[in-house]
Design an enzyme around this catalytic site. Structure first.
Site, PDB file in Angstrom:
ATOM      1  N   CYS A  89     -74.390  39.303  27.780  1.00 29.88           N
ATOM      2  CA  CYS A  89     -73.662  38.956  26.553  1.00 29.88           C
ATOM      3  C   CYS A  89     -73.723  40.023  25.465  1.00 29.88           C
ATOM      4  O   CYS A  89     -72.697  40.542  25.017  1.00 29.88           O
ATOM      5  CB  CYS A  89     -74.193  37.644  25.982  1.00 29.88           C
ATOM      6  N   HIS A 144     -73.437  38.620  19.854  1.00 29.29           N
ATOM      7  CA  HIS A 144     -74.312  37.841  20.738  1.00 29.29           C
ATOM      8  C   HIS A 144     -74.680  36.475  20.166  1.00 29.29           C
ATOM      9  O   HIS A 144     -74.735  35.487  20.873  1.00 29.29           O
ATOM     10  CB  HIS A 144     -75.588  38.604  21.065  1.00 29.29           C
TER      11      HIS A 144
END
Length: 500
Positions: A89, A144
């Site tokens: 991610c 993130h």
């Protein structure tokens, strides 16, 4: 008009002699960018990020029930060969938002807190559109995390923190949590799946969708300047939680494990992530002593079912945004981009989660709808593109200049129907213990080398013909030695260029 304004400016404003004239010029630059934005009727941008979403969508040929994303695909261009630059991610999202490869940023983990301190000068995508006359608003998982210094908070017109959500809705899930440790941090995690006895109001994605709809209505009602609205949904990221009605769309008995259980010869075991580590921290997943190959069939089917239910759930939330955009009347002047940050293993290669250079981890969904575009609408493009190419592409589509630092390449000619190709090779990388995997995807093959950390010494390599082996379990190194050497040379050039 703007050229005339420049000609009418006093010479003192153009010749910056001191701090006062610099301030005057700065204020004029902001005013000028707004004039340009209105005068050229620049398009809005609706930028939708979805976490852990592989191309498991109806418009990609999957059996998943995704009517809203499929409808977007029919009015846009579906990229069938889009690839992330690292299958995790944080690094993937930061690469896209900065326009820089992980090789350049040095950010290789999901954990990128304080990245701005390490990269203070880089101009992010949101920052660049903000500086070019756009009202830039963000919420949810765009970087993130959904808030804090990770989300580049100082470079939005407004960052909306959606508060008060939780991972589970059912009391049983909340009661059956266990303590897990990740990167030295203790957390309480519940089960890996939940069919929620809820309308979804307890879940973060529902709350993000509600906030996004309200924000979109406000932005489209006040069009004194174009907007860039970034919305990040966290599902289908673990835990696989979604309201019961989305689970009810599927028959669990219909789910079967994929047949690509193997790993190509030459693939280092440590780089194949065969332990599915991310999944282990959930309360109802067996301990490390039980490899994924020995998970009970009932667990495998429940995980497959949960992933699909979450994809249908996020499709519903995307649909709320798209219907609001249509009702607002701004649809015909709004670019819509929907992207996944990386793929995900659903039992592929006898494992789960991401964190590899496999095709299923690096290939992502990417759909772009350009207002007023007729050519190629509703079609799939087989052009090889990387997520790092989105930044320059959006600049071209919106008519804003591209920053000099960008390492990606605009695929606007593909969207305009002027080209059917974009890249010769799509590049992804992933850092493992002791090695860094560097991988390139050609139209037919995937070639990967693992270099020992801190050097370019090759510790292993693999070549697979994806056309004949889409599950990527075999090696073509012996049959294609010349091709392997050609791809090795090209890969090395890409990596060295990415580091500059």
């Amino acid at each position: 008009m703007w050229r005339l304004l420049i000609l009418l400016l006093p010479t003192s404003c153009l010749k910056i002699h001191n701090a006062r004239s610099l301030l005057v010029f700065a204020h004029f630059s902001v005013f000028l960018s707004l004039v340009v934005a209105r005068g050229e009727d620049r398009p809005n941008v609706l930028f939708i990020a979805i976490d852990d979403l592989r191309p498991e969508l109806g418009c990609y040929g999957a059996q998943t029930i995704t009517p809203n994303i499929d409808a977007l695909a029919k009015s846009g261009v579906v990229f069938d060969r889009a690839y992330c630059n690292q299958a995790v991610c944080g690094a993937s999202r930061l690469s896209l938002m900065t326009g820089l490869y992980p090789e350049r940023t040095g950010e290789r983990s999901f954990h990128i807190t304080d990245w701005r301190k390490r990269l203070p000068e880089v101009v992010t995508l949101n920052q660049h559109f903000l500086g070019n006359g756009y009202r830039v608003v963000g919420m949810g998982k765009v970087y993130h995390s959904s808030g804090g210094n990770d989300s580049d908070p100082n470079n939005w017109s407004q960052w909306i923190s959606v508060r008060g959500s939780q991972s589970y809705a059912n009391a049983e899930s909340l009661e059956n949590r266990k303590e897990s440790v990740s990167r030295g941090r203790k957390r309480l995690r519940g089960p890996a799946t939940e069919a929620g006895d809820t309308d979804g109001s307890e879940y973060s994605d529902t709350r993000v969708a509600i906030s996004a709809v309200e924000t979109l209505r406000r932005l489209t009602a006040d069009q004194d300047q174009p907007f860039f609205l970034a919305v990040g949904f966290s599902k289908p990221h673990l835990p696989f939680v979604a309201p019961q009605k989305f689970w009810d769309l599927y028959d669990r008995d219909s789910f079967v494990m994929p047949d690509n259980a193997g790993v190509p010869p030459g693939y280092p075991e440590s780089a194949a992530e065969l332990d599915a580590g991310e999944l282990r921290s959930y309360a109802d997943i067996p301990s490390k002593e039980v490899p994924p190959t020995q998970f009970p069939d009932a667990l495998n089917q429940r995980l497959l079912h949960g992933y699909q239910a979450c994809v249908s759930y996020v499709d519903h939330n995307v649909g709320s945004l798209l219907s609001t955009l249509k009702a607002s009347g701004a649809r015909e002047n709004t670019i819509v981009v929907l992207w996944g940050d990386h793929g995900w293993k659903l039992g592929d290669h006898s494992s789960w989660c991401k964190h590899t250079n496999f095709e299923c981890d690096t290939r992502v969904p990417l759909i772009v709808r350009v207002p007023g575009k007729a050519t190629g609408v509703g079609e799939k493009s087989s052009a090889l593109v990387e997520l790092i190419d989105l930044y320059p592409t959006l600049c071209d589509l919106a008519g804003v200049p591209k920053p000099a630092h960008l390492q990606g390449n605009s695929f606007q000619p593909v969207l305009a129907g002027k080209s059917s190709t974009h890249r010769d090779l799509a590049y992804s990388s992933y850092a493992h213990s002791g090695v860094v995997g560097h991988s390139v995807r050609s139209p037919r093959f995937r070639y990967t080398e693992w270099w020992k950390k801190g050097s370019d010494e090759i510790a292993g390599r693999a070549l697979t013909d994806i056309e004949t082996d889409p599950g990527e379990t075999t090696s073509a190194l012996e049959e294609q030695p010349e091709l392997a050497e050609q791809l090795s040379t090209a890969l090395r050039e890409i990596v060295l260029k990415a580091r500059k």
